[in-house]
Design an enzyme around this catalytic site. Structure first.
Site, mmCIF file in Angstrom:
data_model
loop_
_atom_site.group_PDB
_atom_site.id
_atom_site.type_symbol
_atom_site.label_atom_id
_atom_site.label_comp_id
_atom_site.label_asym_id
_atom_site.label_seq_id
_atom_site.Cartn_x
_atom_site.Cartn_y
_atom_site.Cartn_z
ATOM 1 N N GLY A 57 0.812 -1.202 0.000
ATOM 2 C CA GLY A 57 0.000 0.000 0.000
ATOM 3 C C GLY A 57 0.845 1.252 0.000
ATOM 4 O O GLY A 57 2.003 1.253 0.419
ATOM 5 N N SER A 58 0.261 2.346 -0.469
ATOM 6 C CA SER A 58 0.935 3.637 -0.413
ATOM 7 C C SER A 58 0.736 4.241 0.985
ATOM 8 O O SER A 58 0.052 3.683 1.833
ATOM 9 C CB SER A 58 0.394 4.567 -1.493
ATOM 10 O OG SER A 58 -1.001 4.690 -1.390
ATOM 11 N N GLY A 59 1.366 5.402 1.207
ATOM 12 C CA GLY A 59 1.313 6.036 2.517
ATOM 13 C C GLY A 59 2.557 5.809 3.345
ATOM 14 O O GLY A 59 2.675 6.358 4.449
ATOM 15 N N HIS A 60 3.493 4.996 2.808
ATOM 16 C CA HIS A 60 4.735 4.695 3.527
ATOM 17 C C HIS A 60 5.951 5.299 2.825
ATOM 18 O O HIS A 60 7.084 4.900 3.112
ATOM 19 C CB HIS A 60 4.910 3.186 3.654
ATOM 20 C CG HIS A 60 3.795 2.497 4.346
ATOM 21 N ND1 HIS A 60 3.428 2.803 5.645
ATOM 22 C CD2 HIS A 60 2.931 1.538 3.933
ATOM 23 C CE1 HIS A 60 2.398 2.045 6.002
ATOM 24 N NE2 HIS A 60 2.072 1.280 4.980
ATOM 25 N N ASP A 113 -1.347 -8.427 2.450
ATOM 26 C CA ASP A 113 -0.225 -8.562 1.520
ATOM 27 C C ASP A 113 0.076 -10.036 1.246
ATOM 28 O O ASP A 113 0.293 -10.434 0.089
ATOM 29 C CB ASP A 113 1.019 -7.888 2.095
ATOM 30 C CG ASP A 113 0.831 -6.400 2.314
ATOM 31 O OD1 ASP A 113 1.429 -5.617 1.575
ATOM 32 O OD2 ASP A 113 0.072 -6.019 3.227
ATOM 33 N N HIS A 223 0.667 0.472 10.395
ATOM 34 C CA HIS A 223 -0.707 0.887 10.127
ATOM 35 C C HIS A 223 -1.461 1.219 11.401
ATOM 36 O O HIS A 223 -2.685 1.196 11.430
ATOM 37 C CB HIS A 223 -1.440 -0.212 9.350
ATOM 38 C CG HIS A 223 -0.732 -0.662 8.120
ATOM 39 N ND1 HIS A 223 -0.027 -1.847 8.059
ATOM 40 C CD2 HIS A 223 -0.583 -0.058 6.919
ATOM 41 C CE1 HIS A 223 0.505 -1.964 6.863
ATOM 42 N NE2 HIS A 223 0.195 -0.904 6.154
#
Length: 336
Positions: A57-60, A113, A223
């Protein structure tokens, strides 16, 4: 009532695409954007080499975008914010990374994942895509006890796998050897994170979790997963003392070992704080007889603007030191 925060974005449903467009334009000599949110090397590695794929996922950011390039990874399949990409898109990434030497799919251990990666491998088998392997990566000691390492989460310590495995796969190696090297690095890596405050969703503007002023939590995941519980915030040295010894005990690290050290900024820490924290880590490692081979300090695997950091250590031998020193050219990992 939950607090809301403003972020400098345009349309919420365009966040990921506009971020990728900006990133790939800024580093067009290193990466290019293809297909459905696939970030690839601008210049693919030579034919016959093992391809390396990450999906998440993005955001990292800059993980894992910043580790696409020479001496690093080949393809990053980018999902929505904190959401793993689906199996069909992972198959597309595997195809894009295939240079004839097989493809290793590197999976940061989180349930979504892992499940999507497993399905992707089933799709590969059904489509007769040969020579694909998967390695599950984890490092966070707070998410499962010693003896149950395979249940742990993948967090900031995967930084070491990206660099060391990437260097290894620039050589003429077999897919099985690449997987074994990834497992060697994983099994010599331990990390632990802490948080002082949450981040806010760029879509809703709402905070991910609430923390009272003056509190901290040790062991929180990327998260916002629950860690070891809340407590009163401590000084820098007291926080290092609380976090470092469990890391050393878990492997265990021993006097005479050499280690790579990462202090990862979760997004909202200042460099002043990080260098003060690093000072404490360095002093205590040297007191324990553990030599620091190389150190990295900064935001490498973030959770938007979360105020917190992680300590990650990777025990190294002659092979891993040589791989660490090998050239790399990614947007956020450069080594000459």
């Amino acid at each position: 009532m939950t607090a809301r925060f403003h972020k400098l974005i345009n349309e919420p449903d365009r966040i990921v695409d506009e971020m990728l467009a900006g990133f790939c334009d800024a580093y067009s000599d290193i990466v290019r954007l293809a297909g459905d949110r696939l970030v690839l090397r601008a210049q693919p590695k030579a034919m016959g080499k093992v391809g390396l794929v990450m999906a998440g996922g993005s955001g990292h950011e800059p993980a894992m975008l910043g580790w696409i390039g020479r001496g690093l990874l080949d393809v990053n399949i980018v999902g929505e914010i904190f959401t793993a990409p689906g199996p069909g898109r992972i198959v597309d990434g595997i195809r894009a990374a295939d240079r004839g030497g097989g493809v290793l799919l590197c999976v940061s251990h989180h349930e979504g994942d892992r499940l999507n990666a497993e399905l992707a491998l089933e799709f590969c088998e059904a489509d007769a895509i040969d020579k694909v392997e998967m390695v599950i990566l984890y490092d966070d000691i707070s998410s499962a006890p010693k003896g149950r390492e395979s249940e742990r989460r993948g967090t900031a310590g995967l930084f070491f796998v990206w660099k060391l495995l990437g260097a290894y796969c620039e050589g003429d190696v077999e897919l099985e050897a690449a997987k074994a090297l990834a497992e060697k690095v994983r099994d010599n890596t331990r990390s632990l994170a802490m948080s002082l405050s949450s981040c806010a969703s760029p879509v809703s503007g709402e905070v991910m979790f609430e923390m009272a002023p003056g509190e901290m939590e040790i062991g929180m995941g990327l998260h916002g997963e629950i860690g070891m519980g809340r407590q009163e915030a401590l000084s820098a040295d007291e926080t290092v003392d609380l976090m470092l010894q469990p890391i050393l005990d878990d492997l265990p690290f021993r006097a005479g070992d050499e280690a790579l050290v990462l202090l990862n900024n979760s997004g909202g820490m200042t460099l002043m704080e990080l260098f003060i924290l690093y000072r404490g880590v360095a002093v205590r490692l040297r007191e324990a007889g553990i030599s620091i081979y190389k150190s990295w300090i900064g935001p490498y695997a973030t959770t938007l603007e979360t105020a917190g950091f992680a300590i990650a250590l990777c025990r190294v031998d002659a092979q891993l030191k040589a791989l660490w020193d090998a050239p790399a050219n990614g947007a956020y990992m450069k080594q000459h």
